[in-house]
Design a protein around this motif. Structure first.
Motif, PDB file in Angstrom:
ATOM      1  N   LEU A 133       0.999  29.053 -10.659  1.00 50.33           N
ATOM      2  CA  LEU A 133       2.569  29.468 -10.092  1.00 50.33           C
ATOM      3  C   LEU A 133       3.333  28.425  -9.568  1.00 50.33           C
ATOM      4  CD1 LEU A 133       1.349  32.884  -8.567  1.00 50.33           C
ATOM      5  CD2 LEU A 133       2.644  32.536 -10.488  1.00 50.33           C
ATOM      6  N   LEU A 134       2.746  27.006  -9.596  1.00 49.48           N
ATOM      7  CA  LEU A 134       3.356  26.061  -9.054  1.00 49.48           C
ATOM      8  C   LEU A 134       3.737  24.772  -9.909  1.00 49.48           C
ATOM      9  CD1 LEU A 134       0.631  26.118  -5.913  1.00 49.48           C
ATOM     10  CD2 LEU A 134       3.008  26.824  -5.858  1.00 49.48           C
ATOM     11  N   PRO A 135       4.141  25.078 -11.028  1.00 50.76           N
ATOM     12  CA  PRO A 135       4.565  24.023 -12.070  1.00 50.76           C
ATOM     13  C   PRO A 135       5.159  22.778 -11.647  1.00 50.76           C
ATOM     14  CG  PRO A 135       5.883  25.820 -12.418  1.00 50.76           C
ATOM     15  CD  PRO A 135       5.043  26.527 -11.584  1.00 50.76           C
ATOM     16  N   GLU A 136       6.358  23.139 -10.841  1.00 50.81           N
ATOM     17  CA  GLU A 136       7.160  21.926 -10.162  1.00 50.81           C
ATOM     18  C   GLU A 136       6.191  21.215  -9.202  1.00 50.81           C
ATOM     19  OE1 GLU A 136       9.640  21.080 -11.375  1.00 50.81           O
ATOM     20  OE2 GLU A 136      10.400  22.917 -12.475  1.00 50.81           O
ATOM     21  N   THR A 137       5.349  21.927  -8.239  1.00 51.32           N
ATOM     22  CA  THR A 137       4.513  21.171  -7.563  1.00 51.32           C
ATOM     23  C   THR A 137       3.507  20.206  -8.035  1.00 51.32           C
ATOM     24  OG1 THR A 137       4.599  23.000  -5.854  1.00 51.32           O
ATOM     25  CG2 THR A 137       2.895  21.484  -5.486  1.00 51.32           C
ATOM     26  N   GLU A 138       2.904  20.685  -9.327  1.00 48.49           N
ATOM     27  CA  GLU A 138       2.106  20.102 -10.009  1.00 48.49           C
ATOM     28  C   GLU A 138       2.723  18.871 -10.750  1.00 48.49           C
ATOM     29  OE1 GLU A 138      -1.497  21.907 -11.800  1.00 48.49           O
ATOM     30  OE2 GLU A 138      -1.540  21.708  -9.758  1.00 48.49           O
ATOM     31  N   ARG A 139       3.902  18.936 -11.035  1.00 47.88           N
ATOM     32  CA  ARG A 139       4.443  17.755 -11.779  1.00 47.88           C
ATOM     33  C   ARG A 139       4.920  16.986 -10.762  1.00 47.88           C
ATOM     34  NH1 ARG A 139       9.635  16.388 -13.321  1.00 47.88           N
ATOM     35  NH2 ARG A 139      10.271  17.792 -11.708  1.00 47.88           N
ATOM     36  N   LEU A 140       5.575  17.302  -9.779  1.00 45.83           N
ATOM     37  CA  LEU A 140       6.146  16.327  -8.499  1.00 45.83           C
ATOM     38  C   LEU A 140       5.271  15.399  -8.220  1.00 45.83           C
ATOM     39  CD1 LEU A 140       9.288  15.762  -8.091  1.00 45.83           C
ATOM     40  CD2 LEU A 140       8.704  16.910  -5.999  1.00 45.83           C
ATOM     41  N   SER A 141       3.882  16.098  -7.822  1.00 44.90           N
ATOM     42  CA  SER A 141       3.001  15.525  -7.043  1.00 44.90           C
ATOM     43  C   SER A 141       2.104  14.465  -7.907  1.00 44.90           C
ATOM     44  CB  SER A 141       1.878  16.591  -6.584  1.00 44.90           C
ATOM     45  OG  SER A 141       1.129  17.131  -7.760  1.00 44.90           O
ATOM     46  N   GLN A 142       2.485  14.539  -9.165  1.00 44.32           N
ATOM     47  CA  GLN A 142       2.087  13.351 -10.129  1.00 44.32           C
ATOM     48  C   GLN A 142       3.112  12.220 -10.097  1.00 44.32           C
ATOM     49  OE1 GLN A 142      -0.812  13.166 -11.738  1.00 44.32           O
ATOM     50  NE2 GLN A 142      -1.529  15.218 -11.154  1.00 44.32           N
ATOM     51  N   ARG A 143       4.147  12.157  -9.511  1.00 46.07           N
ATOM     52  CA  ARG A 143       5.353  11.457  -9.720  1.00 46.07           C
ATOM     53  C   ARG A 143       5.852  10.507  -8.599  1.00 46.07           C
ATOM     54  NH1 ARG A 143       9.982  13.441 -13.625  1.00 46.07           N
ATOM     55  NH2 ARG A 143       8.886  13.884 -15.494  1.00 46.07           N
ATOM     56  N   ILE A 144       5.476  11.032  -7.471  1.00 39.98           N
ATOM     57  CA  ILE A 144       5.913  10.779  -5.950  1.00 39.98           C
ATOM     58  C   ILE A 144       5.221   9.601  -5.588  1.00 39.98           C
ATOM     59  CG2 ILE A 144       6.651  11.197  -3.875  1.00 39.98           C
ATOM     60  CD1 ILE A 144       8.586  12.249  -5.691  1.00 39.98           C
ATOM     61  N   LEU A 145       5.870   8.325  -5.032  1.00 38.21           N
ATOM     62  CA  LEU A 145       5.048   7.339  -4.396  1.00 38.21           C
ATOM     63  C   LEU A 145       6.179   6.925  -3.315  1.00 38.21           C
ATOM     64  CD1 LEU A 145       2.874   5.666  -5.186  1.00 38.21           C
ATOM     65  CD2 LEU A 145       4.397   3.983  -6.221  1.00 38.21           C
ATOM     66  N   LEU A 187       0.783  -1.058   0.040  1.00 37.82           N
ATOM     67  CA  LEU A 187       0.013   0.164  -0.148  1.00 37.82           C
ATOM     68  C   LEU A 187       1.061   1.299   0.096  1.00 37.82           C
ATOM     69  CD1 LEU A 187      -3.023  -1.081   2.344  1.00 37.82           C
ATOM     70  CD2 LEU A 187      -2.594  -1.633  -0.090  1.00 37.82           C
ATOM     71  N   THR A 188       1.691   1.623  -1.112  1.00 45.27           N
ATOM     72  CA  THR A 188       2.173   2.759  -1.158  1.00 45.27           C
ATOM     73  C   THR A 188       1.703   4.020  -1.293  1.00 45.27           C
ATOM     74  OG1 THR A 188       2.159   2.451  -3.747  1.00 45.27           O
ATOM     75  CG2 THR A 188       3.760   1.355  -2.794  1.00 45.27           C
ATOM     76  N   ARG A 189       2.186   4.884  -0.792  1.00 48.30           N
ATOM     77  CA  ARG A 189       1.266   6.435  -0.682  1.00 48.30           C
ATOM     78  C   ARG A 189       1.722   7.512  -1.784  1.00 48.30           C
ATOM     79  NH1 ARG A 189      -1.749   6.881   3.696  1.00 48.30           N
ATOM     80  NH2 ARG A 189      -2.664   8.742   2.565  1.00 48.30           N
ATOM     81  N   ARG A 190       0.938   8.303  -2.061  1.00 46.83           N
ATOM     82  CA  ARG A 190       1.250   9.349  -2.972  1.00 46.83           C
ATOM     83  C   ARG A 190       1.311  10.505  -2.278  1.00 46.83           C
ATOM     84  NH1 ARG A 190      -3.534   9.081  -7.386  1.00 46.83           N
ATOM     85  NH2 ARG A 190      -4.892   9.494  -5.564  1.00 46.83           N
ATOM     86  N   TYR A 191       2.241  10.623  -1.362  1.00 48.97           N
ATOM     87  CA  TYR A 191       2.290  11.865  -0.659  1.00 48.97           C
ATOM     88  C   TYR A 191       3.001  12.866  -1.513  1.00 48.97           C
ATOM     89  CZ  TYR A 191       1.930   9.021   3.786  1.00 48.97           C
ATOM     90  OH  TYR A 191       1.539   8.255   4.789  1.00 48.97           O
ATOM     91  N   PHE A 192       2.698  14.202  -1.724  1.00 50.65           N
ATOM     92  CA  PHE A 192       1.617  14.738  -0.800  1.00 50.65           C
ATOM     93  C   PHE A 192       0.692  15.153  -2.146  1.00 50.65           C
ATOM     94  CE2 PHE A 192       4.351  14.895   2.719  1.00 50.65           C
ATOM     95  CZ  PHE A 192       3.508  14.317   3.609  1.00 50.65           C
ATOM     96  N   PHE A 193       0.069  14.221  -2.765  1.00 46.90           N
ATOM     97  CA  PHE A 193      -0.588  14.400  -3.739  1.00 46.90           C
ATOM     98  C   PHE A 193      -2.188  14.876  -3.205  1.00 46.90           C
ATOM     99  CE2 PHE A 193      -4.305  12.501  -6.629  1.00 46.90           C
ATOM    100  CZ  PHE A 193      -3.510  13.067  -8.071  1.00 46.90           C
ATOM    101  N   PRO A 194      -2.848  15.945  -3.888  1.00 50.77           N
ATOM    102  CA  PRO A 194      -2.347  16.486  -5.182  1.00 50.77           C
ATOM    103  C   PRO A 194      -1.711  17.894  -4.983  1.00 50.77           C
ATOM    104  CG  PRO A 194      -4.759  16.823  -4.762  1.00 50.77           C
ATOM    105  CD  PRO A 194      -4.173  16.131  -3.642  1.00 50.77           C
ATOM    106  N   GLY A 195      -1.466  18.109  -3.654  1.00 50.13           N
ATOM    107  CA  GLY A 195      -0.760  19.370  -3.387  1.00 50.13           C
ATOM    108  C   GLY A 195      -1.880  20.219  -2.364  1.00 50.13           C
ATOM    109  N   CYS A 196      -1.532  21.101  -1.573  1.00 46.29           N
ATOM    110  CA  CYS A 196      -2.550  21.753  -0.590  1.00 46.29           C
ATOM    111  C   CYS A 196      -3.434  22.739  -1.505  1.00 46.29           C
ATOM    112  CB  CYS A 196      -1.990  22.642   0.403  1.00 46.29           C
ATOM    113  SG  CYS A 196      -0.935  21.552   1.676  1.00 46.29           S
ATOM    114  N   HIS A 197      -2.885  23.133  -2.795  1.00 48.95           N
ATOM    115  CA  HIS A 197      -3.588  24.039  -3.420  1.00 48.95           C
ATOM    116  C   HIS A 197      -4.630  23.423  -3.984  1.00 48.95           C
ATOM    117  CE1 HIS A 197      -0.654  22.496  -6.358  1.00 48.95           C
ATOM    118  NE2 HIS A 197      -1.581  23.004  -7.228  1.00 48.95           N
ATOM    119  N   ARG A 198      -4.846  22.230  -4.188  1.00 43.45           N
ATOM    120  CA  ARG A 198      -5.654  21.410  -4.933  1.00 43.45           C
ATOM    121  C   ARG A 198      -6.683  20.913  -3.752  1.00 43.45           C
ATOM    122  NH1 ARG A 198      -5.865  19.960 -10.231  1.00 43.45           N
ATOM    123  NH2 ARG A 198      -3.973  20.762 -11.436  1.00 43.45           N
ATOM    124  N   MET A 199      -6.728  21.300  -2.547  1.00 42.59           N
ATOM    125  CA  MET A 199      -7.551  20.776  -1.626  1.00 42.59           C
ATOM    126  C   MET A 199      -8.284  22.123  -1.101  1.00 42.59           C
ATOM    127  SD  MET A 199      -5.024  18.239   0.677  1.00 42.59           S
ATOM    128  CE  MET A 199      -4.547  16.817  -0.285  1.00 42.59           C
TER     129      MET A 199
END
Ligand SMILES: Cc1ncc(COP(=O)(O)O)c(C=O)c1O
Length: 406
Positions: free
Chosen positions: A352-364, A327-339
């Motif tokens: 204004l958050l291109p790196e956050t958007e990109r990384l939050s799609q890639r981290i497990l 049960l791997t986790r997608r921390y911290f998807f999708p980023g606070c700005h999308r909550m």
């Protein structure tokens, strides 16, 4: 247990799951159970359960000593610790924070009607990018909260420089960084105050718990009073306070956990090295690195999946692993700005958050800690390698709707 070689061996496509029981990220480190139970018995014998008890005082003293900071105030969780530090430091208006963090960092501000202004991260460190902080400052800005994500220290000097120039307070959310250091100085000594979490999933845990550490005498005094409703003595209240007190059972667990700190680090480090070794050379994935020159708790094994070379997206790889009971986790998807409420309040902040958007799609995040054996890690790595090697076929089957996972 048979090895998995073909896509049909994967549980997602009908093979037996690799693990009978779910393997969670953040399974607690327990420490010496008999020491914990002896402390709890002693506490019951003495009938002192909370309100600045002996164990809380000892826990605070040991943290302050380990960190080398003047003051430590232990509290009931990391979120309250953040709220107390923010209030006592006098932050108001707007505070600059990363969006790529656990939502508690932003909520601790919003709860006090302070606006979190989300700043992008540096993709190399996953931490707030100091070069992007300055352009987020407005006349309402009063502070910056950096988060030492995964225990890797923020750009503390650069943040300090910006803060000095604009007369801002700097606090750090060090929820992940207990026991870590930066150029020989322990985390806990940067900014005006730093905040730890001792939640069950954290490196050192007190079931639930947190602490604020600071080298400022006045700030420490204020936080201590605010933790206890603002009481400065019997029947005398001088601040709006809250009930942030840590209880004695939590402190007993915290002390017990501290006694095993070296063992936790060495198991975490062994796991991290094994993951890195077994996943080296697999195209499109990398395990976030820790700086050997500093102390580190190795509590997080952070996988980054580049879908263009890995052959699967992070979410597809997650589906493969979840079917196997990993049960791997997608921390911290999708980023606070999308909550919520941030997403409704600032619908365009993602621009204004291109790196956050990109990384939050890639981290497990992968399972680690004292509850995960080297054999389990080998099997997890085997599944990752097989899933990615057979990426096109896995993708075809997934996209064909043959199998799915919640
Ligand atoms: C980065 C970060 N900040 C704050 C918190 C909040 O801590 P707590 O759960 O102890 O309230 C957590 C984790 O839970 C966290 O990961």
């Amino acid at each position: 247990m048979s090895r998995k070689k073909r896509p049909e061996d994967l549980a997602l496509f009908g093979g037996p799951p690799a693990f009978d029981e779910p393997l969670h990220v953040g399974r607690p480190n327990i420490g010496d159970r008999s020491r914990l139970l002896a402390r709890i018995n002693d506490m019951l014998d003495r009938r002192w359960l909370t309100n600045n008890g002996r164990y809380v005082q000892q826990f605070e003293a040991e943290i302050a000593q380990l960190v080398g900071a003047k003051h430590c105030i232990a509290v009931c969780n990391g979120t309250i610790a953040l709220e107390l530090a923010i209030r006592a430091a006098g932050l108001k208006g707007e505070v600059i924070v990363p969006s790529f963090t656990f939502v508690a960092t932003a909520h601790a501000l919003q709860w006090q009607e302070i606006t979190p202004v989300f700043c992008d991260i540096d993709p190399a460190t996953h931490n707030i990018d100091p070069n992007k902080v300055e352009c987020m400052i407005t006349p309402r800005t009063t502070g910056i909260i950096g988060v030492h994500l995964w225990g890797r220290v923020c750009a503390v000097d650069a943040l300090d420089q910006v803060a000095r120039k604009h007369n801002l307070s700097v606090l750090f959310d060090a929820a992940h960084a207990f026991g870590c250091s930066h150029r020989g100085k322990m985390i806990g000594n940067f900014g005006r105050a730093e905040v730890f979490s001792f939640h069950a999933t954290k490196f050192i845990n007190s079931f639930e718990g947190g602490a604020i550490v600071t080298n400022e005498d006045e700030l420490a005094k204020k936080i201590r009073l605010m933790t206890n409703f603002g009481f400065s003595g019997y029947d005398h209240v001088i601040y709006v306070g809250t009930n942030g007190k840590m209880n004695e059972v939590s402190a007993a667990m915290g002390l017990t956990s501290l006694e095993s700190l070296n063992e936790f680090v060495s198991v975490n480090c062994r796991n991290y090295r094994q993951y890195r070794e077994e996943l080296t050379g697999v195209p499109g994935i990398s395990v976030a690195q820790y700086d050997d020159a500093d102390k580190c708790n190795f509590q997080y094994v952070v996988l980054e999946v580049d879908p263009s070379t890995a052959g699967l997206t992070r979410d597809q790889l997650k589906d493969v692993l979840w079917a196997e009971n990993v049960l791997t986790r997608r921390y911290f998807f999708p980023g606070c700005h999308r909550m919520e409420p941030y997403r409704s309040n600032f619908p365009h902040s993602g621009l204004l958050l291109p790196e956050t958007e990109r990384l939050s799609q890639r981290i497990l995040l992968l399972p680690t800690g004292t509850g995960v054996s080297p054999e389990a890690i080998s099997r997890i790595c085997e599944i990752i390698r097989l899933g990615l090697q057979k990426g096109p076929e896995v993708r075809r089957r997934l996209e064909g709707g043959g199998a799915g996972h919640a």
